[in-house]
Design a protein around this motif. Structure first.
Motif, PDB file in Angstrom:
ATOM      1  N   ALA A 147       0.830  -1.205   0.000  1.00 48.19           N
ATOM      2  CA  ALA A 147       0.000   0.000   0.000  1.00 48.19           C
ATOM      3  C   ALA A 147       0.865   1.256   0.000  1.00 48.19           C
ATOM      4  O   ALA A 147       0.574   2.233  -0.715  1.00 48.19           O
ATOM      5  N   CYS A 148       1.942   1.254   0.794  1.00 49.66           N
ATOM      6  CA  CYS A 148       2.859   2.407   0.829  1.00 49.66           C
ATOM      7  C   CYS A 148       3.511   2.616  -0.530  1.00 49.66           C
ATOM      8  O   CYS A 148       3.662   3.754  -0.992  1.00 49.66           O
ATOM      9  N   HIS A 149       3.918   1.526  -1.183  1.00 58.39           N
ATOM     10  CA  HIS A 149       4.601   1.647  -2.468  1.00 58.39           C
ATOM     11  C   HIS A 149       3.687   2.283  -3.515  1.00 58.39           C
ATOM     12  O   HIS A 149       4.113   3.173  -4.266  1.00 58.39           O
ATOM     13  N   ILE A 150       2.425   1.844  -3.565  1.00 62.19           N
ATOM     14  CA  ILE A 150       1.496   2.412  -4.541  1.00 62.19           C
ATOM     15  C   ILE A 150       1.217   3.877  -4.239  1.00 62.19           C
ATOM     16  O   ILE A 150       1.175   4.729  -5.151  1.00 62.19           O
ATOM     17  N   CYS A 151       1.035   4.221  -2.973  1.00 58.55           N
ATOM     18  CA  CYS A 151       0.763   5.613  -2.612  1.00 58.55           C
ATOM     19  C   CYS A 151       1.955   6.509  -2.921  1.00 58.55           C
ATOM     20  O   CYS A 151       1.788   7.640  -3.399  1.00 58.55           O
ATOM     21  N   ASP A 152       3.170   6.011  -2.647  1.00 58.48           N
ATOM     22  CA  ASP A 152       4.370   6.809  -2.925  1.00 58.48           C
ATOM     23  C   ASP A 152       4.511   7.078  -4.421  1.00 58.48           C
ATOM     24  O   ASP A 152       4.794   8.208  -4.845  1.00 58.48           O
ATOM     25  N   VAL A 153       4.307   6.043  -5.231  1.00 53.16           N
ATOM     26  CA  VAL A 153       4.472   6.243  -6.665  1.00 53.16           C
ATOM     27  C   VAL A 153       3.347   7.119  -7.217  1.00 53.16           C
ATOM     28  O   VAL A 153       3.561   7.913  -8.145  1.00 53.16           O
ATOM     29  N   SER A 154       2.152   7.042  -6.638  1.00 53.32           N
ATOM     30  CA  SER A 154       1.040   7.886  -7.091  1.00 53.32           C
ATOM     31  C   SER A 154       1.320   9.349  -6.815  1.00 53.32           C
ATOM     32  O   SER A 154       1.048  10.224  -7.658  1.00 53.32           O
ATOM     33  N   LEU A 155       1.859   9.658  -5.625  1.00 55.10           N
ATOM     34  CA  LEU A 155       2.200  11.044  -5.303  1.00 55.10           C
ATOM     35  C   LEU A 155       3.263  11.579  -6.256  1.00 55.10           C
ATOM     36  O   LEU A 155       3.206  12.734  -6.685  1.00 55.10           O
ATOM     37  N   CYS A 156       4.271  10.726  -6.591  1.00 52.31           N
ATOM     38  CA  CYS A 156       5.311  11.149  -7.540  1.00 52.31           C
ATOM     39  C   CYS A 156       4.727  11.367  -8.932  1.00 52.31           C
ATOM     40  O   CYS A 156       5.134  12.290  -9.650  1.00 52.31           O
ATOM     41  N   MET A 213      -6.058  14.590  -8.227  1.00 47.54           N
ATOM     42  CA  MET A 213      -6.311  14.026  -6.904  1.00 47.54           C
ATOM     43  C   MET A 213      -6.060  12.515  -6.914  1.00 47.54           C
ATOM     44  O   MET A 213      -6.176  11.843  -7.948  1.00 47.54           O
ATOM     45  N   ILE A 214      -5.774  11.993  -5.699  1.00 46.41           N
ATOM     46  CA  ILE A 214      -5.561  10.559  -5.498  1.00 46.41           C
ATOM     47  C   ILE A 214      -6.677  10.063  -4.598  1.00 46.41           C
ATOM     48  O   ILE A 214      -6.760  10.451  -3.421  1.00 46.41           O
ATOM     49  N   HIS A 215      -7.512   9.219  -5.137  1.00 48.29           N
ATOM     50  CA  HIS A 215      -8.711   8.737  -4.464  1.00 48.29           C
ATOM     51  C   HIS A 215      -8.441   7.332  -3.931  1.00 48.29           C
ATOM     52  O   HIS A 215      -8.165   6.406  -4.704  1.00 48.29           O
ATOM     53  N   ILE A 216      -8.474   7.127  -2.602  1.00 45.61           N
ATOM     54  CA  ILE A 216      -8.159   5.824  -2.014  1.00 45.61           C
ATOM     55  C   ILE A 216      -9.343   5.342  -1.184  1.00 45.61           C
ATOM     56  O   ILE A 216     -10.148   6.130  -0.682  1.00 45.61           O
ATOM     57  N   SER A 217      -9.415   4.039  -1.058  1.00 45.05           N
ATOM     58  CA  SER A 217     -10.489   3.431  -0.267  1.00 45.05           C
ATOM     59  C   SER A 217     -10.089   3.363   1.199  1.00 45.05           C
ATOM     60  O   SER A 217      -8.915   3.521   1.556  1.00 45.05           O
TER      61      SER A 217
END
Length: 631
Positions: A519-528, A588-592
């Protein structure tokens, strides 16, 4: 290089330093060979790599170890009796230096792929000589110095000092050649005394001078040429081969026009090389087609395009040069001449004292020769009748085998290059671990895996429409720029790119390689990805944005399809992540809530979006994701 050179290194390193050090240098040099076979060919860089590895674990330098390796080889080849070959070259160390190339030619029968260097002497005096070393290999100067030191010490009982005077690189036949000039200092008085006695004996000889024509009658295939490499005299049989007006054709013509140097290999056919390599056996091929071209006739009704395509008349028949090159016409095969270059000081010219190389009497018709054409002196006729001249023919066969081997090696290298490109393409479509399983023979169904928890991200490019062809081209260019940027981010964050469909980019973490921090990896790459899109300079100047949706949960993956197979993910998690993206907004980044619960506290900022109606899912609690550094 042949394995015997590396065998000598292995034997003496183990003897001097022990098996443990040998194992260490194999590991440091990343050498994949643990045992070397005498007649197997290995890459040239292995020896330099071993010297570099020894340098890293001891106090001696790389050059010192290359010198040591050269000494090791001389000690080692004595086990094969090759020291007797060196002793048989002459009484003195200088005799050996003048005959190094002949020794290499002798060894080519046992080592046909040997790429031997060339050496010759330019000056000789009582205190030593000047040696010129030529080789296509770079980095072996000190290796040669070690060999010379050991040969001088153990075989000729001399103390040798070597100084490098000059090192330069030239190019011949499309290959780079390193040329090193050495000054060798050693006791050479006995050799000079013997040389002086020979010269004085010739000066006091009562024999009177004689014409060069006598030599050309004794050697009917001999060639006389001057320092400009122009032919100034030929034996009578060479003139006969040249055909009508043979003497007028040959005289004052460049020798390279009608003759091709075959041996020594790796050198150019120049005055300097022939002068300094007088003690080396030369092989020159008489190019018969060049003589025939000059008598060629233009075929009626055929347009003449070039000299090489012009047909040649032989016995009233028009024959193409291509047919002659295949040696298909009896009596017109090229003739190989073998002999020694001899310098005639009085006229400043070199005469090639030679005889034709003939395998047996059955070959004479193909060459257009007869027994009475051969030298009346010596054993030329007897050797042909007995079929003794197999040595040179074997060398020709080895040359052809070596050429085919080189072509095969080049094809293997090209095959490896294309295989590597194919692997890169395959691994860009299917994960390496899955692709390797398919290669080993596993069925596609066996690649299916179930993952208890992965995080999937969908990203859509927004901000432009494609209504015309120009708009579509702009869309493709923009997508290529943005998606290439995204691809470069995937490996940094341990995220696997699954696919792109239209303007949608899909990625996953936690599969195919499992990870607890997916989950951290996907969020980090999404922010980048959001940051990079804002900063990315699109060639067309179009301003684009992204909207991203993320969800975590179980999934199933596997390879589907026969043509253009893809590694795909299936399950409710994939559908939910897609719905999260379609209900997101630009930038925006939309997460569940499921993904939010897997993220560590304090690393990210969240904004509660509330309940969102998702197609097929009903209402779900979702959040906006922000970088904790953004205020």
């Amino acid at each position: 290089m042949y394995g015997m050179l590396l065998e000598s290194v292995q034997y003496f390193v183990q003897k001097e330093y022990g098996d443990e050090v040998w194992s260490d240098i194999l590991r440091i040099s990343e050498c994949k060979y643990t045992v070397f076979n005498t007649h197997q060919v290995y890459p040239d860089h292995i020896m330099a790599d071993l010297a570099g590895a020894l340098e890293s674990i001891t106090t001696m330098s790389h050059n010192d170890y290359m010198t040591f390796f050269g000494k090791c080889f001389v000690r080692f080849f004595s086990n094969y009796g090759y020291d007797n070959t060196i002793k048989g070259t002459g009484r003195h160390f200088t005799d050996f230096l003048e005959n190094v190339d002949n020794i290499h030619i002798r060894f080519r029968l046992s080592y046909p792929k040997m790429k031997s260097p060339s050496m010759y002497l330019t000056e000789v005096d009582e205190n030593g000589c000047i040696l010129v070393y030529r080789s296509t290999r770079q980095g072996f100067t000190h290796y040669l110095m070690g060999q010379l030191h050991e040969i001088a010490k153990n075989i000729f009982k001399l103390k040798l000092e070597i100084k490098v005077l000059e090192t330069r690189i030239s190019e011949a036949n499309g290959k780079k050649i390193i040329i090193v000039t050495f000054r060798l200092n050693f006791e050479n008085g006995h050799y000079m005394k013997m040389k002086t006695e020979k010269e004085s004996h010739l000066e006091t000889s009562p024999l009177s001078p004689f014409s060069c024509d006598v030599l050309l009658r004794l050697f009917p295939f001999g060639i006389l040429f001057n320092s400009a490499m122009m032919i100034i005299g030929c034996g009578e049989k060479i003139i006969e081969v040249a055909g009508k007006r043979g003497k007028q054709k040959l005289l004052l013509q460049p020798i390279t026009k009608y003759f091709k140097l075959r041996r020594p290999k790796g050198i150019s056919f120049t005055w300097k090389n022939t002068f300094y390599l007088k003690s080396v056996m030369f092989e020159i091929e008489l190019l018969r087609i060049e003589f025939l071209k000059e008598n060629s006739l233009k075929c009626p009704g055929k347009k003449e395009s070039s000299e090489d395509e012009r047909e040649i008349e032989i016995d009233g028949k028009s024959i193409s040069p291509y047919s002659l090159r295949r040696d298909s016409q009896p009596g017109f095969k090229n003739i190989l001449l073998k002999g020694q270059m001899y310098y005639l000081k009085d006229i400043d010219a070199i005469i090639f004292l030679c005889s034709p190389v003939i395998n047996d009497i059955n070959e004479l018709p193909d060459l257009g020769l007869y027994l009475n054409d051969l030298n009346q002196h010596g054993l030329s006729k007897e050797m042909v009748l007995a079929g003794w001249q197999h040595h040179s023919k074997l060398e020709l066969m080895f040359d052809k085998a070596e050429q085919r081997s080189t072509e095969l090696e080049n094809n293997h290298a090209l095959l490896d290059t294309w295989k590597r490109r194919g692997d890169d393409l395959l691994y860009s479509m299917i994960p390496r671990s899955v692709a390797d399983r398919l290669r080993s023979g596993d069925s596609p169904l066996s690649t299916c895996q179930t993952f208890d928890s992965v995080t999937i991200m969908f990203c859509e490019l927004v901000g432009f429409n494609s209504t015309t062809v120009e708009d579509a081209m702009e869309l493709v260019s923009t997508m290529n720029a943005v998606f290439s940027c995204f691809d470069s981010l995937m490996d940094r964050f341990d995220v696997y790119k699954v696919e792109t469909v239209g303007q949608i980019y899909m990625a996953v973490s936690g599969a195919p390689e499992k990870s607890d921090s997916h989950a951290c990896h996907i969020c980090d790459v999404s922010l980048c990805m959001v940051k990079h899109v804002d900063q990315l300079q699109i060639p067309s100047g179009t301003k684009v944005g992204v909207r991203i949706g993320i969800h975590s949960g179980p999934a199933v993956s596997g390879v589907v399809g026969i043509k253009m197979p893809r590694y795909c993910f299936f399950g409710d998690t994939v559908n939910t992540a897609s719905r999260m993206q379609s209900t997101s907004t630009t930038g925006m980044i939309h997460i569940s809530a499921t993904t939010k619960n897997l993220l560590p506290d304090g690393k990210y900022r969240f904004s509660d979006r509330g309940s969102v109606q998702l197609k097929g899912k009903g209402e779900m609690e979702t959040f906006w994701l922000f970088d904790n550094e953004i205020q």
